[in-house]
Design a protein around this motif. Structure first.
Motif, PDB file in Angstrom:
ATOM      1  N   ALA A  90       0.833  -1.211   0.000  1.00  0.00           N
ATOM      2  CA  ALA A  90       0.000   0.000   0.000  1.00  0.00           C
ATOM      3  C   ALA A  90       0.866   1.258   0.000  1.00  0.00           C
ATOM      4  O   ALA A  90       0.569   2.238  -0.689  1.00  0.00           O
ATOM      5  CB  ALA A  90      -0.925  -0.010   1.213  1.00  0.00           C
ATOM      6  N   LEU A  91       1.971   1.210   0.772  1.00  0.00           N
ATOM      7  CA  LEU A  91       2.875   2.360   0.832  1.00  0.00           C
ATOM      8  C   LEU A  91       3.575   2.579  -0.503  1.00  0.00           C
ATOM      9  O   LEU A  91       3.744   3.715  -0.959  1.00  0.00           O
ATOM     10  CB  LEU A  91       3.909   2.142   1.945  1.00  0.00           C
ATOM     11  CG  LEU A  91       4.773   3.337   2.340  1.00  0.00           C
ATOM     12  CD1 LEU A  91       3.913   4.505   2.800  1.00  0.00           C
ATOM     13  CD2 LEU A  91       5.748   2.939   3.441  1.00  0.00           C
ATOM     14  N   GLN A  92       3.973   1.482  -1.151  1.00  0.00           N
ATOM     15  CA  GLN A  92       4.645   1.595  -2.446  1.00  0.00           C
ATOM     16  C   GLN A  92       3.694   2.069  -3.540  1.00  0.00           C
ATOM     17  O   GLN A  92       4.096   2.771  -4.471  1.00  0.00           O
ATOM     18  CB  GLN A  92       5.249   0.241  -2.834  1.00  0.00           C
ATOM     19  CG  GLN A  92       6.417  -0.195  -1.946  1.00  0.00           C
ATOM     20  CD  GLN A  92       6.877  -1.612  -2.227  1.00  0.00           C
ATOM     21  OE1 GLN A  92       6.175  -2.381  -2.884  1.00  0.00           O
ATOM     22  NE2 GLN A  92       8.050  -1.974  -1.724  1.00  0.00           N
ATOM     23  N   VAL A  93       2.424   1.698  -3.413  1.00  0.00           N
ATOM     24  CA  VAL A  93       1.438   2.055  -4.431  1.00  0.00           C
ATOM     25  C   VAL A  93       1.085   3.537  -4.385  1.00  0.00           C
ATOM     26  O   VAL A  93       0.654   4.106  -5.393  1.00  0.00           O
ATOM     27  CB  VAL A  93       0.167   1.181  -4.255  1.00  0.00           C
ATOM     28  CG1 VAL A  93      -1.034   1.764  -4.980  1.00  0.00           C
ATOM     29  CG2 VAL A  93       0.433  -0.229  -4.743  1.00  0.00           C
ATOM     30  N   THR A  94       1.268   4.181  -3.220  1.00  0.00           N
ATOM     31  CA  THR A  94       0.836   5.573  -3.070  1.00  0.00           C
ATOM     32  C   THR A  94       1.447   6.482  -4.133  1.00  0.00           C
ATOM     33  O   THR A  94       0.752   7.346  -4.681  1.00  0.00           O
ATOM     34  CB  THR A  94       1.191   6.113  -1.676  1.00  0.00           C
ATOM     35  OG1 THR A  94       2.594   5.928  -1.424  1.00  0.00           O
ATOM     36  CG2 THR A  94       0.392   5.394  -0.600  1.00  0.00           C
ATOM     37  N   GLY A 113       1.730  -2.201  -8.513  1.00  0.00           N
ATOM     38  CA  GLY A 113       2.438  -2.341  -7.239  1.00  0.00           C
ATOM     39  C   GLY A 113       2.560  -3.782  -6.789  1.00  0.00           C
ATOM     40  O   GLY A 113       3.634  -4.218  -6.353  1.00  0.00           O
ATOM     41  N   ILE A 114       1.469  -4.540  -6.889  1.00  0.00           N
ATOM     42  CA  ILE A 114       1.493  -5.942  -6.475  1.00  0.00           C
ATOM     43  C   ILE A 114       2.348  -6.773  -7.424  1.00  0.00           C
ATOM     44  O   ILE A 114       3.058  -7.695  -6.998  1.00  0.00           O
ATOM     45  CB  ILE A 114       0.050  -6.492  -6.400  1.00  0.00           C
ATOM     46  CG1 ILE A 114      -0.647  -5.920  -5.164  1.00  0.00           C
ATOM     47  CG2 ILE A 114       0.039  -8.019  -6.374  1.00  0.00           C
ATOM     48  CD1 ILE A 114      -2.087  -6.328  -5.020  1.00  0.00           C
ATOM     49  N   LEU A 115       2.309  -6.446  -8.701  1.00  0.00           N
ATOM     50  CA  LEU A 115       3.150  -7.155  -9.668  1.00  0.00           C
ATOM     51  C   LEU A 115       4.625  -6.977  -9.313  1.00  0.00           C
ATOM     52  O   LEU A 115       5.383  -7.959  -9.271  1.00  0.00           O
ATOM     53  CB  LEU A 115       2.865  -6.638 -11.071  1.00  0.00           C
ATOM     54  CG  LEU A 115       3.588  -7.325 -12.235  1.00  0.00           C
ATOM     55  CD1 LEU A 115       3.230  -8.800 -12.286  1.00  0.00           C
ATOM     56  CD2 LEU A 115       3.240  -6.646 -13.556  1.00  0.00           C
ATOM     57  N   ILE A 164      -7.215   0.791  -8.985  1.00  0.00           N
ATOM     58  CA  ILE A 164      -7.032  -0.640  -9.251  1.00  0.00           C
ATOM     59  C   ILE A 164      -5.783  -0.859 -10.095  1.00  0.00           C
ATOM     60  O   ILE A 164      -4.971  -1.755  -9.829  1.00  0.00           O
ATOM     61  CB  ILE A 164      -8.275  -1.215  -9.959  1.00  0.00           C
ATOM     62  CG1 ILE A 164      -9.485  -1.178  -9.035  1.00  0.00           C
ATOM     63  CG2 ILE A 164      -8.009  -2.653 -10.424  1.00  0.00           C
ATOM     64  CD1 ILE A 164     -10.795  -1.529  -9.721  1.00  0.00           C
ATOM     65  N   GLY A 165      -5.608  -0.029 -11.124  1.00  0.00           N
ATOM     66  CA  GLY A 165      -4.421  -0.146 -11.973  1.00  0.00           C
ATOM     67  C   GLY A 165      -3.133   0.075 -11.196  1.00  0.00           C
ATOM     68  O   GLY A 165      -2.131  -0.611 -11.436  1.00  0.00           O
TER      69      GLY A 165
END
Length: 342
Positions: free
Chosen positions: A56-60, A305-307, A299-300
């Motif tokens: 979540a932190l990396q996705v921000t 991020g999860i990838l 979502i994208g």
């Protein structure tokens, strides 16, 4: 009778576009769940609270930039400068704190306003000087990066103090207990401040796009700028707003990233603009304009991020990751083009 048929055609087309948008969003959401399932099966540490907070932190960063990119793309534009603007903004914030002795909060505001100024320059280049958005923002990308390197001497700005890292490293609802041995034990890592900011900004911009006159005008400009202008929409002001918003969010991203590192890196943010655009397109934003949602972009952002997180946990090299993510971007844009042709 002819008018009734025409109205029916328009309504049918609108419904079709809405269906396509929903299908694209659910396809992205399905891809997200597939990635979570695959990486949970291949790594025991993936589906944990700590890793969830890390993702979540990396996705921000991707989400902040992606939200700005979505608004720009909806109007039919593009912003390639956000990666360089975030570096310049973070460097300005750090230098304001270290060299000028300003409070951290004021230094952060200076950094965010730097991003806003870059966005305003992009807007002037696109709306007043009539430069193609690709060229205008490409030029800003090079200028902002050059200025960031020039004012720092191409060196990192360090020695900023612990308070500078509060925004990027602090968290809400963090639970820590002291054991019998006297050492602290983290019961719950808390919700990072950047994640809270991401949620608030996503909700605010989504509300703006869907529930306000400004949002309807943004979609109208992207669908048909000439028709919007004839309807009384100030196209120049609407397009300018989206570029300033994108620059402001890039400035915020720079401040958050530099706060996480507690060091300002003038080389930070390279290729981040591609992640921003990819997150928007994966979530259903059309590159020809007029279509896009913030929920889809979120979502994208999590897909990317999860990838990255899952590939890292499985020991995939950084070079291979670039190839995989590049292929994802190409396939997504290709699907978008097929959708637009149909």
């Amino acid at each position: 009778m002819a008018e009734i048929i025409e109205v029916a055609k328009q309504k049918s087309g609108t419904f079709s576009d809405r269906q396509k948008d929903i299908i694209q969003k659910f396809a992205a959401l399905g891809s997200l769940f597939v990635l979570i399932g695959v990486f949970s099966a291949t790594s025991n540490a993936f589906f944990t609270i700590d890793n969830g907070m890390t993702v979540a932190l990396q996705v921000t960063s991707i989400a902040f930039l992606g939200i700005g990119a979505t608004c720009v793309i909806i109007t039919g534009g593009i912003d390639l400068s956000v990666g360089s603007v975030l570096a310049l903004s973070g460097v300005v914030a750090a230098l304001a704190v270290k060299d000028l002795g300003t409070p951290v909060w004021l230094g952060m505001i200076c950094g965010i306003l730097t991003g806003s100024a870059c966005g305003l320059i992009n807007a002037i280049l696109v709306t007043k000087m009539k430069l193609p958005p690709f060229i205008a923002t490409l030029g800003m990308m090079m200028i902002a990066r050059g200025v960031a390197l020039q004012i720092t001497g191409a060196r990192a700005v360090s020695g900023l103090g612990e308070s500078f890292g509060e925004l990027g490293n602090g968290s809400l609802f963090r639970v820590v207990t002291i054991g019998t041995d006297g050492f602290p034990t983290i019961v719950f890592p808390g919700i990072p401040y950047p994640v809270i900011l991401m949620i608030v900004i996503a909700i605010a911009v989504s509300y703006m796009l869907n529930r306000s006159v400004l949002g309807r005008h943004i979609y109208a400009v992207g669908s048909n700028a000439d028709a919007a202008r004839l309807s009384g929409v100030n196209v120049t002001r609407i397009v300018s707003f989206t570029y300033v918003l994108s620059g402001t969010l890039a400035g915020l991203t720079g401040c958050v990233l530099m706060s996480r590192l507690v060091t300002a890196q003038p080389n930070e943010g390279v290729m981040y603009e591609l992640d921003a655009i990819a997150s928007a397109v994966i979530g259903g934003t059309s590159l020809i304009g007029g279509v896009g949602t913030i929920s889809g972009t979120a979502i994208g952002a999590f897909v990317i991020g999860i990838l990255r997180n899952g590939l890292n946990m499985n020991g995939v090299s950084a070079f291979t990751q670039q190839i995989i993510i590049g292929l994802v971007i190409l396939v997504t844009v290709w699907i978008d083009q097929l959708r637009n042709r149909r």
